[in-house]
Write a protein that holds these residues in place. Structure first.
Motif, PDB file in Angstrom:
ATOM      1  N   GLU A  91     -18.190 -30.728  32.733  1.00 56.16           N
ATOM      2  CA  GLU A  91     -17.231 -31.829  32.586  1.00 56.16           C
ATOM      3  C   GLU A  91     -15.880 -31.456  33.183  1.00 56.16           C
TER       4      GLU A  91
ATOM      5  N   LEU B 125     -12.661 -35.803  27.880  1.00 58.42           N
ATOM      6  CA  LEU B 125     -13.800 -34.914  27.652  1.00 58.42           C
ATOM      7  C   LEU B 125     -14.668 -35.416  26.501  1.00 58.42           C
ATOM      8  N   HIS B 126     -15.978 -35.446  26.727  1.00 62.65           N
ATOM      9  CA  HIS B 126     -16.925 -35.889  25.704  1.00 62.65           C
ATOM     10  C   HIS B 126     -17.352 -34.747  24.784  1.00 62.65           C
TER      11      HIS B 126
ATOM     12  N   MET C 287     -25.773 -35.481  27.682  1.00 64.02           N
ATOM     13  CA  MET C 287     -25.425 -34.871  28.968  1.00 64.02           C
ATOM     14  C   MET C 287     -26.430 -33.794  29.369  1.00 64.02           C
TER      15      MET C 287
ATOM     16  N   ASN D 131     -19.136 -44.358  31.904  1.00 64.31           N
ATOM     17  CA  ASN D 131     -18.095 -43.374  32.244  1.00 64.31           C
ATOM     18  C   ASN D 131     -16.751 -43.772  31.622  1.00 64.31           C
TER      19      ASN D 131
ATOM     20  N   ARG E 233     -18.859 -39.297  40.714  1.00 64.70           N
ATOM     21  CA  ARG E 233     -18.613 -39.920  39.420  1.00 64.70           C
ATOM     22  C   ARG E 233     -17.841 -41.224  39.590  1.00 64.70           C
TER      23      ARG E 233
END
Length: 493
Positions: free
Chosen positions: A22, A54-55, A186, A216, A439
Motif C-alpha cells: 500500500e 491506508l487500509h 488485499m 479505491n 491504481r
C-alpha cells in the motif's frame, strides 16, 4: 520542497507485506518491514495521506527521538533533553502511551509516568507553569516504545486506532477488525474484478471493506478527526485538498453479497453498509450457508466462520464439513478464502488449499487459506491442465511458517477470548519493494470542499439520514454529509 522525515505505520502481525505494498503504491520512500510495523519516509502530505488512505494501518507515528535507557532515570533525563516548546505549551494537554518489551522496565505505565514527569518538570522549570494530562482527548499524543534498552519516542498522528473507520453503527459478537478484514481482501488480490461474497457476514465488515477497496475509496472518509489536526504545524488547507480529492476513485461494475443465518446480524450489517453510503454496491440477506447455491456470475468468496473460541456453535466440525460440501458442489470455477483457527476445522472442509497465510485475529494465531474449487477429482483436474497452486503461490508457501497442528482443541467452545492490540516489537527492518501497478480511477465531478469546522462536539458524524438517490454520501468534517454525484449508478445501503 519539504524535507522528508521518518514515519512508522503500525499494523497487525501478518499484514506487514500488504501494508508495505500500500505504501509503495502511495509513493512512500525507503520502505522497510519490521515486526507489526512498516517504516518509511515522506513529507507532511505523506503523513496525512497515510492516515487517511491506508487500509491496513492501525497507527501512524512520527519518531522525534531515539535513545538508550538502562533505567527509569535514564528515560527521564533523555526526555527532558527534548525542547518540548516545539510540540506543546502550558495551555495544551497531552497523553503518553507506552509499549514495553524489556527486563528492566516491567510496567508500561511506569514508563509513561517518567515521560510525563520529564515534560511537566521542563515546563515548570522554564515557565513556572505546567501543561495538563488528558487521557480522553489530549491535544498532543505521544507514544514511547521500549525494546530492552532501545527507546523510540514518537508523536502519534492518528489518535484513535485507524481501524475505527467511523461507519460501524452496531456490532455483533466477536466482530472482525476492519484493518484485518481489509488486509484479508488485499491478500486475495481482488480489486473489484468480480462479484464478492461473504456467506457468514456477521456485522458486514468484510462487505464494507471490499466495497472501499473495489472503488479505491479512502477508509478515512467517515472518520471524525485525527490527532495531527491539533498539532501546531497542522496545514488545514493541505488536508482539505487530500480529503476532497476523489481523482483516484474508480467505478465498480460488479456487486457484493453478504448472507447470515442470524437476522440480527443481517440488520446490523445493513445498518453499517448504509452508514458507509454503499447500499447500491452491497446486498445483505438472511440465508443459511447450507442453502448456498452456485452464483450466476464469476465470484470470489471470503469469509470468517466461527472458530469455537469467542463464538460458540453447537456443531463446530459439522459446520466446516458443510462449508466444504457447499463449496465443492456450489462454487465450481471460483476461488474461496477462509480464515480460521483450528487445524481440526480446516481438515473438515476436505479440500486442498493452494495457499496458507498465517495471520493474527486478535490474540489468536489463525490461517487464511485459499481454495480453488474445480469440478471432479484433483488428479483429473491436473491431468486436464488445471493448476491448483501457481509458482508464485508455491514461493509464498515456502516463505510461511507451517501451521501448528498440535494445538489444544478446547472442549469449552463458548470460551471468550479478548482481542489484543498489536504493537511494534522490533526495529530490525528488512527492505521490501513492490512494482507499481495502475491504481488510477475514472475522474468524477468534484465534490464540494469540507464545510467550516466547529468545535469537536459538533463534528460527530450523523448517519441516520437517507442517502440521495443515485449519489454516494461523503461526511464532511463538521458532522454533516457531503452529497456528490458519482459517474456510476451505485449507491449504499
Amino acid at each position: 520542497m519539504e524535507q522528508e522525515f521518518e514515519i512508522i505505520a503500525k499494523t497487525f502481525m501478518g499484514l506487514e507485506p500488504v501494508l508495505a505494498k500500500e505504501l509503495t503504491l502511495m509513493g512512500a520512500n525507503n520502505i522497510q518491514i519490521g515486526r507489526r510495523m512498516v517504516s518509511f519516509t515522506g513529507d507532511k502530505e505523506m503523513l496525512y495521506r497515510a492516515n487517511f488512505q491506508l487500509h491496513t494501518a492501525i497507527k501512524i507515528l512520527k519518531p522525534i527521538s531515539r535513545f538508550k535507557a538502562k533505567s527509569a532515570d535514564d528515560v527521564y533525563e533523555e526526555i527532558k533533553k527534548i525542547d518540548w516548546s516545539k510540540y506543546l505549551d502550558v495551555e495544551h494537554t497531552f497523553a503518553v502511551d507506552a509499549v514495553v518489551f524489556s527486563e528492566e522496565f516491567r510496567h508500561s505505565k511506569f514508563v509513561s509516568y517518567k515521560v510525563k514527569d520529564a515534560i511537566v518538570d521542563q515546563f515548570r522549570e522554564r515557565t513556572g507553569k505546567r501543561p495538563n494530562i488528558s487521557v480522553a482527548n489530549p491535544d498532543i499524543r505521544l507514544h514511547i516504545h521500549v525494546a530492552e534498552a532501545d527507546c523510540t519516542l514518537c508523536l502519534d498522528s492518528s489518535g484513535e486506532s485507524l481501524h475505527r473507520r467511523g461507519y460501524r453503527q452496531e456490532s455483533v459478537e466477536a466482530p472482525l477488525n476492519e484493518v484485518l478484514a481489509a488486509g484479508m481482501i488485499m491478500m486475495t488480490g481482488w480489486q473489484g474484478e468480480t462479484d464478492f461474497i461473504d456467506p457468514m457476514c456477521g456485522s458486514g465488515t468484510l462487505l464494507v471493506e471490499a466495497a472501499l477497496i473495489a472503488r479505491n475509496m479512502a477508509p478515512g472518509l467517515f472518520r471524525k478527526e485525527y490527532a495531527f489536526e491539533k498539532w501546531p504545524d497542522f496545514d488545514s488547507e493541505l488536508f482539505d485538498k487530500i480529503y476532497n480529492d476523489d481523482s483516484q476513485e474508480r467505478e465498480f461494475k460488479h456487486h457484493i453479497y453478504g448472507y447470515d443465518i442470524d437476522m440480527k446480524a443481517v440488520n446490523t450489517a445493513r445498518m453499517n453498509v448504509k452508514a458507509a453510503g454503499l447500499s447500491a454496491d452491497i446486498t445483505v440477506e438472511q440465508q443459511d450457508f447450507k442453502d448456498f447455491t452456485q452464483p450466476a456470475q464469476k465470484s470470489i468468496l471470503v469469509t470468517n466462520p466461527p472458530y469455537g473460541e469467542r463464538i460458540s456453535t453447537p456443531d463446530l466440525l459439522g459446520t466446516y464439513r458443510m462449508i466444504g460440501e457447499r463449496l465443492k458442489h456450489q462454487f465450481v470455477g471460483d476461488d474461496a478464502w477462509i480464515l480460521s483457527y483450528r487445524e481440526e476445522c480446516f481438515e473438515q472442509i476436505g479440500l486442498k488449499p493452494s495457499i496458507k497465510i498465517p495471520v493474527f485475529n486478535g490474540s489468536l494465531e489463525c490461517e487464511f487459506r485459499k481454495y480453488q474449487i474445480f469440478d471432479g477429482k484433483l488428479k483429473t483436474f491436473r491431468s486436464e491442465g488445471g493448476i491448483v497452486k501457481t509458482e508464485e503461490e508455491k514461493r509464498q508457501m515456502a516463505e510461511k511458517h507451517r501451521f501448528k497442528k498440535n494445538r489444544e482443541f478446547k472442549q469449552r467452545l463458548d470460551e471468550q477470548e479478548q482481542n489484543e492490540e498489536s504493537d511494534i516489537r522490533s526495529f530490525t527492518f528488512h527492505r521490501h519493494e513492490f512494482k507499481d501497478d495502475d491504481r488510477s480511477g475514472k475522474q468524477r465531478e468534484r465534490r464540494q470542499p469540507r464545510r467550516e469546522r466547529h468545535d469537536a462536539d459538533e463534528r460527530k458524524p450523523k448517519y441516520k439520514s437517507t442517502p440521495n438517490r443515485g449519489g454516494h454520501e461523503r461526511f464532511d468534517r463538521s458532522g454533516g454529509k457531503k452529497n456528490f454525484k458519482r459517474d456510476h449508478d451505485h449507491d449504499d445501503d
